[in-house]
Scaffold this motif. Sequence first.
Motif, short mmCIF file in Angstrom:
data_model
loop_
_atom_site.label_atom_id
_atom_site.label_comp_id
_atom_site.label_asym_id
_atom_site.label_seq_id
_atom_site.Cartn_x
_atom_site.Cartn_y
_atom_site.Cartn_z
N PHE A 98 8.38 -0.10 -12.99
CA PHE A 98 8.74 -0.41 -11.62
C PHE A 98 7.55 -1.07 -10.92
CE2 PHE A 98 7.91 4.19 -12.07
CZ PHE A 98 6.70 4.29 -11.39
N PRO A 99 7.82 -1.81 -9.83
CA PRO A 99 6.71 -2.44 -9.11
C PRO A 99 5.90 -1.42 -8.32
CG PRO A 99 8.79 -2.83 -7.97
CD PRO A 99 9.13 -2.14 -9.26
N VAL A 100 4.59 -1.57 -8.37
CA VAL A 100 3.68 -0.70 -7.62
C VAL A 100 2.82 -1.59 -6.73
CG1 VAL A 100 1.82 0.99 -7.74
CG2 VAL A 100 3.63 1.01 -9.48
N SER A 101 2.78 -1.27 -5.45
CA SER A 101 1.93 -2.05 -4.54
C SER A 101 0.91 -1.14 -3.88
CB SER A 101 2.79 -2.74 -3.47
OG SER A 101 3.38 -1.79 -2.60
N LEU A 102 -0.30 -1.64 -3.79
CA LEU A 102 -1.39 -0.93 -3.11
C LEU A 102 -1.86 -1.79 -1.95
CD1 LEU A 102 -3.61 1.24 -2.82
CD2 LEU A 102 -4.97 -0.08 -4.48
N GLU B 194 -12.88 -3.40 -2.99
CA GLU B 194 -11.42 -3.26 -3.00
C GLU B 194 -10.85 -3.64 -4.35
OE1 GLU B 194 -10.12 -4.05 1.64
OE2 GLU B 194 -10.12 -5.71 0.20
N GLN B 195 -11.35 -4.73 -4.92
CA GLN B 195 -10.85 -5.17 -6.22
C GLN B 195 -11.14 -4.15 -7.30
OE1 GLN B 195 -9.08 -8.01 -6.81
NE2 GLN B 195 -8.81 -7.27 -8.90
N MET C 49 -6.25 -5.79 2.02
CA MET C 49 -6.01 -6.14 0.64
C MET C 49 -4.66 -5.60 0.22
SD MET C 49 -5.91 -5.04 -2.76
CE MET C 49 -6.76 -3.49 -2.91
N GLN C 50 -3.88 -6.41 -0.46
CA GLN C 50 -2.62 -5.94 -1.03
C GLN C 50 -2.49 -6.48 -2.44
OE1 GLN C 50 0.76 -6.11 1.46
NE2 GLN C 50 2.16 -5.34 -0.08
N ARG C 51 -2.11 -5.60 -3.36
CA ARG C 51 -1.97 -6.00 -4.77
C ARG C 51 -0.73 -5.34 -5.33
NH1 ARG C 51 -6.92 -5.28 -8.99
NH2 ARG C 51 -5.76 -4.96 -10.93
N VAL C 52 0.02 -6.10 -6.13
CA VAL C 52 1.26 -5.60 -6.71
C VAL C 52 1.23 -5.84 -8.22
CG1 VAL C 52 3.78 -5.74 -6.72
CG2 VAL C 52 2.51 -6.19 -4.60
#
Length: 247
Positions: A10-14, A25-26, A1-4
Motif C-alpha cells: 500500500f502507499p505510505v506517505s511521510l 529530513e532525507q 518535506m513529503q515523500r511517498v
Amino acid sequence: MQRVEHVMSFPVSLRIDDDLDALAEQALADRVFAWLREVDERFSPFKPDSEVSRLDRGELAPDGLSDDLTEILGLCEEYKAATGGAFNVRLPGRKLDPCAVVKGWAVQRAADLVAAAGVRRFCLNAGGDVVAAGGPWRVGVRHPEEADKLCVVLEVGAGAVATSGRYERGDHIVDGRTGLPVTGLLSLTVVADTLTEADATATAAFAMGRAGVEWAASRPGCEVFAVAADRQVIRTPGLPVATAASA
C-alpha cells in the motif's frame, strides 16, 4: 518535506512540517521506509522466506523466534482472547497471517523513529491509517460505499486513526469463531494513542460484527466511528470530529 513510497502493498506517505534541514529530513525518511521494507521482508505471510512463513511451515521453534515476532504474536493472542476468538490469525486451513497486527505495529514504530529524531510536527499515512503529532491534523474517513466522498472528518492533535472495512478487499475479514466473513458492518474507525492499538482494535472489532462497536468503545483511550450494514452510523461521544471553525 513529503515523500511517498509503495511499501507492504500500500502507499505510505511521510510529511514533516518542522525545522529540519533537507539532508536530515532525507536521512530520516530513508530510515522510515527502510524499516517498513524490512518489516515486509521479515513478517509478510506472502513471502516464502519470511520469519512468519518459516514458522508456519514448522521450520522455526516457538522459542527460536525474534523478539519482534514474539511481541507481534503476543499481541495477536491478546486480541484473540479479548474478542472471544473472533480475531484469530491462525484460522483453520489457512496460513498464519498476523498482518492485522503487523501493519499498525510497524507504522507506529516508524512514527516513533520520527519522534525520536526530535520532529514535533509530522503525519505518517499508511494506506489510510494515520499516525500524527504536533497537530491539529484533519483526517478524512472514506465513505464505505462512495469512494469519492468522506463520511466524517476527524481532528487529531497527536495520536492515530485506523479503519477496517469491506470496500477495498470485499468480505476479507473473517470471524474466527465461525470461519465466515463478517457482514454486520461496512466500516469501523478507531482513534487511539497509537496505531498499534487503533489498527488492531479496528480489525478485531470488525471481526466481532455489530457487537464489536461496543467492545471497541470500551477499550481504554479508544473512540469509535462505525457504519453498520443497515447504514446506521454509530459514534462515541468523545470522537474528535472536526468543526467548520477548525477548517
